[in-house]
Write a protein that holds these residues in place. Structure first.
Motif, short mmCIF file in Angstrom:
data_model
loop_
_atom_site.label_atom_id
_atom_site.label_comp_id
_atom_site.label_asym_id
_atom_site.label_seq_id
_atom_site.Cartn_x
_atom_site.Cartn_y
_atom_site.Cartn_z
N PRO A 8 21.88 32.11 -75.54
CA PRO A 8 23.19 32.33 -74.89
C PRO A 8 23.45 31.49 -73.65
O PRO A 8 24.52 31.59 -73.07
N ILE A 9 22.51 30.70 -73.19
CA ILE A 9 22.66 30.10 -71.86
C ILE A 9 23.66 28.95 -71.83
O ILE A 9 24.49 28.85 -70.92
N TYR A 10 23.62 28.01 -72.78
CA TYR A 10 24.21 26.69 -72.54
C TYR A 10 25.57 26.43 -73.19
O TYR A 10 26.22 25.44 -72.87
N ALA B 268 15.75 27.48 -74.15
CA ALA B 268 14.77 28.56 -74.28
C ALA B 268 15.46 29.82 -74.82
O ALA B 268 14.83 30.62 -75.50
N GLN B 269 16.73 29.99 -74.47
CA GLN B 269 17.46 31.18 -74.92
C GLN B 269 18.84 30.75 -75.40
O GLN B 269 19.52 29.96 -74.72
N GLY C 115 25.12 32.31 -60.13
CA GLY C 115 25.75 31.00 -60.32
C GLY C 115 24.89 29.81 -59.94
O GLY C 115 25.39 28.68 -59.89
N GLY D 131 9.18 30.68 -63.16
CA GLY D 131 10.23 30.84 -64.18
C GLY D 131 9.69 30.70 -65.59
O GLY D 131 10.12 31.40 -66.50
N HIS E 283 17.16 35.76 -57.68
CA HIS E 283 18.42 35.06 -57.39
C HIS E 283 19.26 34.82 -58.64
O HIS E 283 20.13 33.96 -58.64
N ASP F 46 16.36 21.40 -74.99
CA ASP F 46 15.86 22.46 -75.86
C ASP F 46 16.14 23.78 -75.14
O ASP F 46 15.64 23.98 -74.03
N LEU G 175 22.31 28.40 -61.59
CA LEU G 175 22.18 27.49 -62.74
C LEU G 175 23.49 26.73 -62.94
O LEU G 175 23.49 25.53 -63.15
N THR G 176 24.59 27.46 -62.87
CA THR G 176 25.90 26.83 -63.09
C THR G 176 26.07 25.65 -62.14
O THR G 176 26.49 24.55 -62.54
N SER H 223 15.07 26.64 -64.25
CA SER H 223 14.71 28.03 -63.94
C SER H 223 15.40 28.49 -62.66
O SER H 223 15.72 27.68 -61.79
N VAL H 224 15.65 29.78 -62.60
CA VAL H 224 16.17 30.40 -61.37
C VAL H 224 15.32 31.63 -61.10
O VAL H 224 15.02 32.40 -62.03
N ARG I 23 28.36 27.81 -72.68
CA ARG I 23 29.43 27.81 -71.67
C ARG I 23 29.53 26.49 -70.92
O ARG I 23 30.52 26.22 -70.27
C1 LIG Z 1 18.42 31.08 -67.62
C2 LIG Z 1 18.45 31.07 -66.10
C3 LIG Z 1 18.08 29.69 -65.59
C4 LIG Z 1 19.88 31.46 -65.63
O1 LIG Z 1 20.03 31.25 -64.25
P1 LIG Z 1 21.20 31.93 -63.39
O2 LIG Z 1 21.25 31.26 -62.06
O3 LIG Z 1 21.04 33.40 -63.41
O4 LIG Z 1 22.51 31.55 -64.21
P2 LIG Z 1 24.00 31.67 -63.65
O5 LIG Z 1 24.08 32.73 -62.58
O6 LIG Z 1 24.51 30.33 -63.28
O7 LIG Z 1 24.68 32.20 -64.96
C5 LIG Z 1 25.72 31.55 -65.60
C6 LIG Z 1 26.20 32.44 -66.71
O8 LIG Z 1 25.25 32.43 -67.78
C7 LIG Z 1 24.87 33.76 -68.08
N1 LIG Z 1 23.45 33.74 -68.37
C8 LIG Z 1 22.52 33.13 -67.63
N2 LIG Z 1 21.31 33.33 -68.20
C9 LIG Z 1 21.50 34.06 -69.30
C10 LIG Z 1 20.64 34.60 -70.29
N3 LIG Z 1 19.32 34.40 -70.24
N4 LIG Z 1 21.18 35.32 -71.27
C11 LIG Z 1 22.52 35.54 -71.31
N5 LIG Z 1 23.39 35.06 -70.40
C12 LIG Z 1 22.88 34.33 -69.40
C13 LIG Z 1 25.16 34.55 -66.83
O9 LIG Z 1 25.38 35.92 -67.12
C14 LIG Z 1 26.40 33.89 -66.30
O10 LIG Z 1 27.53 34.34 -66.97
P3 LIG Z 1 28.60 35.23 -66.23
O11 LIG Z 1 29.04 34.42 -65.05
O12 LIG Z 1 29.63 35.42 -67.25
O13 LIG Z 1 27.82 36.43 -65.85
C15 LIG Z 1 17.45 32.10 -65.54
O14 LIG Z 1 17.76 33.36 -66.08
C16 LIG Z 1 15.98 31.79 -65.81
O15 LIG Z 1 15.36 31.12 -65.01
N6 LIG Z 1 15.39 32.28 -66.93
C17 LIG Z 1 13.97 32.05 -67.26
C18 LIG Z 1 13.67 30.58 -67.58
C19 LIG Z 1 14.57 30.04 -68.65
O16 LIG Z 1 14.82 30.65 -69.68
N7 LIG Z 1 15.07 28.82 -68.43
C20 LIG Z 1 15.89 28.11 -69.37
C21 LIG Z 1 15.03 27.01 -69.95
S1 LIG Z 1 15.91 26.08 -71.16
#
Ligand SMILES: CC(C)(COP(=O)(O)OP(=O)(O)OC[C@H]1O[C@@H](n2cnc3c(N)ncnc32)[C@H](O)[C@@H]1OP(=O)(O)O)[C@@H](O)C(=O)NCCC(=O)NCCS
Length: 424
Positions: A124-126, A121-122, A95, A27, A91, A119, A97-98, A86-87, A128
Motif C-alpha cells: 500500500p505504500i507507493y 516492502a509493502q 508525512g 526500520g 515518527h 522494490d 516519507l511523503t 524507513s521512518v 499514492r
Molecule cells: C513505510 C514507512 C516508510 C512510511 O513512513 P511514514 O512517514 O509513516 O509515511 P507518511 O506519513 O509519509 O505516509 C504517507 C501515507 O502513506 C500511508 N502509509 C504509509 N505507510 C503505510 C503502510 N505501511 N501501510 C499502509 N499505508 C501506509 C500513510 O497512512 C499516509 O497516508 P495518509 O496520509 O492517507 O494517512 C514506514 O512505515 C516504515 O518505515 N516502515 C518499515 C520499513 C518499510 O517498510 N519501508 C519501506 C521499504 S520499501
C-alpha cells in the motif's frame, strides 16, 4: 514529540552516517554494525542519501541511485532506483516519507531520469506517489522426489562446472550482461555488487556463510552461458537426508544452460526441497523437470514498482508489439508525467510528443507505469478505475502495443541469510 513541520529533511552528510545507518537498521530490523556504516559510506551516489532529523536524531532514511533499466526492445533507460526507505516507529504517519519521496522525485526529474523504480516492502505504500507494480515474481518450491529427474543421467548436467567465488566472479558478470541486454525489467549489477555477492567485499547486513557457485560452459563455444549460486543446509531425520537448497541466483542466456543448471540444483544429493524465488511467473524453469507439477508456486506477487517521470522519454525508449499510434492524456497529481501525448510506435522504435489532439485514452500515471514494461493488461486494469477509454478500442490498442510475448522479469539475487530463515 516534535512537530513534523520542524523536522529537517535534508541530504545526509558524512558525520550523519552512523545515525542514519542505525535508523535504517531499526526500520529494516537489521542489527547495527560498524561495518554497515563503512559499506554505506563507500556506496555509489552518496550525495543522493536523504535523512529526516528530529534535532540531532535521525528518524527517517531514504536513498536513490543511478541505475539502468532494460525496456522492451533492449534499450537501457537511465532510472532512479530507490531503496533504504524507513521512518522511525515514533515518527510514523506524519508525512516524513511523503516529504522524502517528493524531494527525491524532484531531484530525479531535474537530473533527467525519466523513470524511478523500487522494490516495495509493502503493497500500500507507493501507489499514492504515482508508482505501479511493473513486474511480478513467482516463488517456486520444488519437491525433488516428485521432479522425475534421474541423477544417473549425468548428460543432463554436462557443461555445469562447480567453481569457487573467484572463478565465478571472473565469468558471472559477463553472463549477466548478456542477459540484461535482452531482458526487459533487468537492472545493472555493478562491480561492487558482484564483489559483495561473492563475499569478496563485505556488504551491509549480517555476515553470511559462503554459498556454492556453478557456471554452465557451453560445450560448443566454451563460453560461460549461465550462472548458479545457492546455499544449502545439512539436515537429517532418522537417517534420512532432508536438506533444503535455496537458489540465490540463476541466470542463463540459453535454454540448455537454464535446463542444465536447474537439473544440477535439483539433483544435488541429500536435497529434498529446492526453493526458487523471484522468477518471472512465465519462467520455463518448471518445464525442465520431468514433472513440472513438482514445482509449486508458494508466492505470486507484484515485484518491481515503477513510476514514469518523463512521459515522452520513457515511452519513446521502448518498442511496441504493433505499428500504431495513440493519444494518451496522462494525469499525474505531482505534475511530472502529466500532459496529452501522441505516441507513434512499432517493433522498430517509437516517438512520443506533446499534442493538442483529443485523447484516445485518459490514464493515471500509476496505471501507465504498471503497463510500461508490458506485464499487465490495460483492459484488465481498466476495471479498477484510473483509465477512461475516450475512443472505443483504445484499451485493446494499448494492449496490442504495450504487451510483450514473454513477461518482463527483474532478476534478483538473494544475498542475505534472511532468505533462508524466511522462505514462505
Ligand atoms: C513505510 C514507512 C516508510 C512510511 O513512513 P511514514 O512517514 O509513516 O509515511 P507518511 O506519513 O509519509 O505516509 C504517507 C501515507 O502513506 C500511508 N502509509 C504509509 N505507510 C503505510 C503502510 N505501511 N501501510 C499502509 N499505508 C501506509 C500513510 O497512512 C499516509 O497516508 P495518509 O496520509 O492517507 O494517512 C514506514 O512505515 C516504515 O518505515 N516502515 C518499515 C520499513 C518499510 O517498510 N519501508 C519501506 C521499504 S520499501
Amino acid at each position: 514529540m516534535t512537530d513534523s513541520a520542524v523536522i529537517d529533511i535534508r541530504p545526509v552528510a558524512g558525520d550523519d552516517l552512523p545515525a542514519w545507518t542505525r535508523a535504517w537498521g531499526n526500520g529494516y530490523l537489521r542489527p547495527y554494525a560498524e561495518s554497515n556504516v563503512d559499506a554505506i559510506r563507500s556506496s555509489a551516489d552518496r550525495d543522493r542519501f536523504i535523512g529526516a532529523f528530529d534535532k540531532d536524531r535521525c528518524v527517517g532514511t531514504y536513498r536513490s541511485s543511478a541505475q539502468e533499466l532494460t525496456v522492451p526492445g533492449g534499450s537501457f533507460l537511465p532510472v532512479s532506483a530507490i531503496s533504504r526507505v524507513s521512518v522511525a516507529g515514533t515518527h510514523r504517519r506524519r508525512g516524513l516519507l511523503t516529504k522524502m519521496v517528493e524531494m527525491d522525485l524532484r531531484g530525479a526529474f531535474e537530473r533527467g531520469e525519466p523513470v524511478a523504480v523500487l522494490d516495495a516492502a509493502q503493497y500500500p505504500i507507493y501507489g499514492r506517489f504515482g508508482f505501479g507494480p511493473s513486474t511480478a515474481m513467482a516463488w517456486f518450491e520444488i519437491d525433488v522426489h516428485r521432479a522425475r529427474l534421474d541423477p544417473r543421467r549425468t548428460n543432463d548436467t554436462s557443461g555445469v562446472l562447480v567453481v569457487d567465488p573467484r572463478e565465478y566472479l571472473k565469468a558471472a558478470p559477463e553472463v549477466y550482461e548478456r542477459l540484461r541486454a535482452v531482458q526487459p525489467g533487468a537492472l545493472r549489477r555493478d562491480e561492487r555488487w558482484w564483489q559483495e555477492a561473492t563475499g569478496q567485499h563485505p556488504g551491509p547486513g549480517p555476515d553470511r556463510p559462503e554459498p556454492f557457485f556453478a557456471l554452465y560452459m557451453d560445450p560448443d563455444t566454451g563460453e560461460a552461458d549461465g550462472l548458479l549460486c545457492f546455499s544449502a543446509e545439512e539436515r537429517w531425520g532418522a537417517m534420512l537426508p532432508q536438506s533444503p537448497l535455496w537458489v540465490r541466483d540463476l541466470v542463463a542466456v540459453s535454454p540448455r544452460a537454464e535446463a542444465a543448471l536447474l537439473r544440477y540444483a535439483v539433483t544435488v544429493d541429500w536435497v529434498t526441497t529446492v526453493h526458487l524465488p523471484y522468477r518471472a511467473p512465465d519462467t520455463l524453469l518448471p518445464l525442465w523437470l520431468g514433472d513440472p507439477r513438482a514445482a509449486r508456486i508458494s508466492a505470486l506477487s507484484d515485484y518491481m514498482w515503477l513510476r514514469i517521470l518523463d512521459t515522452p522519454r520513457a515511452l519513446s525508449a521502448r518498442t511496441y508489439g504493433i505499428e500504431a499510434s495513440l493519444v494518451l492524456e496522462v494525469a499525474d497529481a505531482a505534475g511530472y508525467a502529466a500532459g496529452t501525448w501522441l505516441l507513434e510506435g512499432g517493433p522498430d522504435g517509437a516517438s512520443c510528443t506533446r499534442t493538442t489532439r483529443g485523447p484516445d485514452l485518459r490514464i493515471d500515471v500509476r496505471i501507465l507505469s504498471s503497463l510500461y514494461l508490458g506485464d499487465d493488461s490495460a483492459t484488465r486494469l481498466a476495471a479498477l478505475g484510473g483509465t477512461e477509454e475516450v475512443r472505443p478500442g483504445a484499451l485493446a490498442r494499448v494492449d496490442a502495443m504495450f504487451r510483450t510475448g514473454r513477461r518482463p522479469w527483474s532478476p534478483r539475487a538473494v544475498l542475505g541469510t534472511r532468505y533462508q530463515a524466511g522462505a514462505p
